[in-house]
Design an enzyme around this catalytic site. Structure first.
Site, mmCIF file in Angstrom:
data_model
loop_
_atom_site.group_PDB
_atom_site.id
_atom_site.type_symbol
_atom_site.label_atom_id
_atom_site.label_comp_id
_atom_site.label_asym_id
_atom_site.label_seq_id
_atom_site.Cartn_x
_atom_site.Cartn_y
_atom_site.Cartn_z
ATOM 1 N N SER A 119 0.821 -1.200 0.000
ATOM 2 C CA SER A 119 0.000 0.000 0.000
ATOM 3 C C SER A 119 0.855 1.250 0.000
ATOM 4 C CB SER A 119 -0.938 -0.010 1.204
ATOM 5 O OG SER A 119 -0.256 -0.463 2.335
ATOM 6 N N GLU A 152 -5.564 -0.123 -7.551
ATOM 7 C CA GLU A 152 -4.520 0.798 -8.039
ATOM 8 C C GLU A 152 -3.461 -0.024 -8.758
ATOM 9 O OE1 GLU A 152 -3.472 4.641 -5.416
ATOM 10 O OE2 GLU A 152 -3.527 2.812 -4.245
ATOM 11 N N ASN A 190 -3.819 5.973 -0.494
ATOM 12 C CA ASN A 190 -3.274 6.147 0.852
ATOM 13 C C ASN A 190 -2.569 7.490 1.052
ATOM 14 O OD1 ASN A 190 -4.194 3.840 2.147
ATOM 15 N ND2 ASN A 190 -2.680 2.601 1.074
HETATM 16 N N1 CAA Z 1 -16.924 -10.166 1.361
HETATM 17 C C1 CAA Z 1 -18.033 -10.123 0.609
HETATM 18 N N2 CAA Z 1 -19.007 -9.210 0.777
HETATM 19 C C2 CAA Z 1 -18.856 -8.326 1.776
HETATM 20 C C3 CAA Z 1 -17.731 -8.306 2.621
HETATM 21 C C4 CAA Z 1 -16.724 -9.287 2.385
HETATM 22 N N3 CAA Z 1 -15.609 -9.340 3.117
HETATM 23 N N4 CAA Z 1 -17.865 -7.297 3.524
HETATM 24 C C5 CAA Z 1 -19.036 -6.696 3.243
HETATM 25 N N5 CAA Z 1 -19.638 -7.306 2.186
HETATM 26 C C6 CAA Z 1 -20.866 -6.896 1.501
HETATM 27 C C7 CAA Z 1 -22.109 -7.194 2.245
HETATM 28 O O1 CAA Z 1 -22.575 -8.492 1.966
HETATM 29 C C8 CAA Z 1 -23.063 -6.137 1.714
HETATM 30 O O2 CAA Z 1 -23.560 -6.530 0.442
HETATM 31 P P1 CAA Z 1 -24.943 -5.934 -0.158
HETATM 32 O O3 CAA Z 1 -24.660 -4.517 -0.535
HETATM 33 O O4 CAA Z 1 -25.190 -6.821 -1.328
HETATM 34 O O5 CAA Z 1 -25.967 -6.052 0.911
HETATM 35 C C9 CAA Z 1 -22.156 -4.939 1.497
HETATM 36 O O6 CAA Z 1 -20.828 -5.471 1.394
HETATM 37 C C10 CAA Z 1 -22.241 -3.983 2.649
HETATM 38 O O7 CAA Z 1 -21.908 -4.679 3.844
HETATM 39 P P2 CAA Z 1 -22.682 -4.535 5.224
HETATM 40 O O8 CAA Z 1 -24.138 -4.257 4.995
HETATM 41 O O9 CAA Z 1 -22.305 -5.674 6.112
HETATM 42 O O10 CAA Z 1 -21.999 -3.302 5.933
HETATM 43 P P3 CAA Z 1 -21.894 -1.814 5.519
HETATM 44 O O11 CAA Z 1 -23.024 -1.343 4.727
HETATM 45 O O12 CAA Z 1 -21.566 -1.165 6.808
HETATM 46 O O13 CAA Z 1 -20.611 -1.773 4.561
HETATM 47 C C11 CAA Z 1 -18.291 -1.631 4.155
HETATM 48 C C12 CAA Z 1 -19.379 -2.317 4.967
HETATM 49 C C13 CAA Z 1 -18.436 -2.001 2.693
HETATM 50 C C14 CAA Z 1 -16.990 -2.169 4.702
HETATM 51 C C15 CAA Z 1 -18.445 -0.074 4.328
HETATM 52 O O14 CAA Z 1 -18.495 0.258 5.682
HETATM 53 C C16 CAA Z 1 -17.311 0.697 3.687
HETATM 54 O O15 CAA Z 1 -17.292 0.934 2.498
HETATM 55 N N6 CAA Z 1 -16.328 1.125 4.503
HETATM 56 C C17 CAA Z 1 -15.152 1.848 4.024
HETATM 57 C C18 CAA Z 1 -14.161 0.855 3.477
HETATM 58 C C19 CAA Z 1 -12.931 1.527 2.953
HETATM 59 O O16 CAA Z 1 -12.776 2.738 2.957
HETATM 60 N N7 CAA Z 1 -12.005 0.707 2.490
HETATM 61 C C20 CAA Z 1 -10.751 1.176 1.974
HETATM 62 C C21 CAA Z 1 -9.755 1.089 3.041
HETATM 63 S S1 CAA Z 1 -8.218 1.667 2.447
HETATM 64 C C22 CAA Z 1 -7.487 0.356 1.794
HETATM 65 O O17 CAA Z 1 -7.950 -0.738 1.813
HETATM 66 C C23 CAA Z 1 -6.173 0.628 1.205
HETATM 67 C C24 CAA Z 1 -5.015 0.340 2.058
HETATM 68 O O18 CAA Z 1 -3.972 0.060 1.490
HETATM 69 C C25 CAA Z 1 -4.998 0.480 3.530
#
Ligand code: CAA
Length: 291
Positions: A119, A152, A190
């Site tokens: 990352s 990315e 990031n």
């Molecule tokens: N596998 C499969 N499906 C998943 C999953 C997983 N691990 N986690 C969540 N889902 C699915 C759920 O089944 C749900 O599907 P539907 O839309 O079909 O119902 C959907 O994702 C939403 O999940 P939830 O309803 O359980 O929960 P939520 O609405 O609170 O969403 C989230 C969860 C998608 C994680 C949301 O909170 C979110 O987008 N958070 C921000 C995530 C983010 O910013 N990520 C980037 C981080 S930075 C990075 O990764 C880079 C790095 O290098 C550090």
């Protein structure tokens, strides 16, 4: 070049998600880790996440079964080296990644593409220590991998056009969208996200708000799906600190100084969800703020 098989090194939070989406897209996957336990946990989690997709009617039971059948696990790096595209998704520590590449190199076929899900670490530097800088690039997924649309793609200074096009084709086959980023510390996502998270920790450290008020402010005031401290726990506080250090060292600007409170949480081993404690305590039924 046609990619049929993908090797994933590291079965942690990113590695298992990468194996999941690759298998679902039709690639044969070899998932590797040094620990048998980690491999078992990863397979269980992939099964649970695929089941969740079946229950939400995103995929069929048949898709799920075929995807699971495409994943094999192995503790042997030479097994991973037999694949067409290797994605290293181990801990965000350069020495660890270096050791993995060193161990893989003698076993790779000439045309295997080698990538890292790093990352923040320099792709050019990682590539320069391999025998194939032109076939090396950054392949950076977002967490949770099955849900997040972006990948990315980062070209090192020597990465050739064919390697980039091949990786772009893989991203398209996954049904995701690629953003091309230049190889500078922490790339795009990031570079922008981590200073925001670090600033949220400073806001907490300076007493401007508490965990709840900071997270609520950004969820309700800026429409972020998670508050920055909740997101930091989700990513892992050790990873957040490692990325801030890469930004601070690589760009030599004090605006990237990691917040001492972030360092303190990492020193305590409170790394977020994965250790059940970070800015929230996850040991009970609902997360409880730790400040
Ligand atoms: N596998 C499969 N499906 C998943 C999953 C997983 N691990 N986690 C969540 N889902 C699915 C759920 O089944 C749900 O599907 P539907 O839309 O079909 O119902 C959907 O994702 C939403 O999940 P939830 O309803 O359980 O929960 P939520 O609405 O609170 O969403 C989230 C969860 C998608 C994680 C949301 O909170 C979110 O987008 N958070 C921000 C995530 C983010 O910013 N990520 C980037 C981080 S930075 C990075 O990764 C880079 C790095 O290098 C550090």
């Amino acid at each position: 070049m046609t990619i049929n098989s993908v090797g994933v090194v590291g079965a942690g939070q990113m590695g298992n998600g990468i194996a999941h989406v690759m298998a679902l897209a039709g690639y044969n996957v070899v998932l590797n880790d040094i620990s048998e336990d980690a491999l078992k946990r990863a397979i269980d989690l992939i099964e649970r996440n695929l089941d969740r997709q079946v229950s939400r009617e995103k995929i069929t039971q048949d898709d799920r079964d075929q995807a699971m059948a495409r994943i094999v696990t192995s503790k042997d790096l030479p097994e991973v080296a037999k694949t067409d595209l290797v994605i290293e998704a181990a801990t965000e520590e350069e020495t660890v990644k270096q050791k993995i590449f060193d161990a893989l190199l003698p076993h790779l076929a000439d045309n295997t593409i080698l990538t890292s899900n790093t990352s923040s670490i320099s792709i050019t530097r990682l590539a320069s220590r391999t025998d194939r800088p032109e076939k090396f690039m950054g392949f950076h997924f977002m967490n949770p991998v099955p849900v997040m649309q972006l990948v990315e793609l980062i070209r090192g200074i020597a990465t050739d056009k064919e390697t980039y096009q091949t990786c772009l084709g893989v991203v398209e086959k996954l049904g995701k969208t690629a953003a091309s980023a230049e190889d500078f510390p922490a790339f795009i996502v990031n570079r922008i996200l981590m200073p925001m998270i670090n600033e949220a920790v400073y806001t907490l450290y300076e007493g401007v708000g508490n965990v709840n008020s900071i997270d609520q402010s950004m969820k309700l005031g800026a429409n972020h799906p998670m508050g920055p401290l909740e997101l930091a726990d989700f990513i892992g506080l050790d990873t957040c600190l490692a990325i801030m250090n890469v930004l601070h060292d690589g760009l030599a600007d004090t605006k990237y100084r990691p917040c001492p409170l972030l360092t303190k949480y990492v020193e305590a081993g409170w790394l977020g969800r994965k250790t059940q404690r970070g800015f929230y305590d996850y040991r009970g039924d609902t997360p409880v703020p730790t400040r």
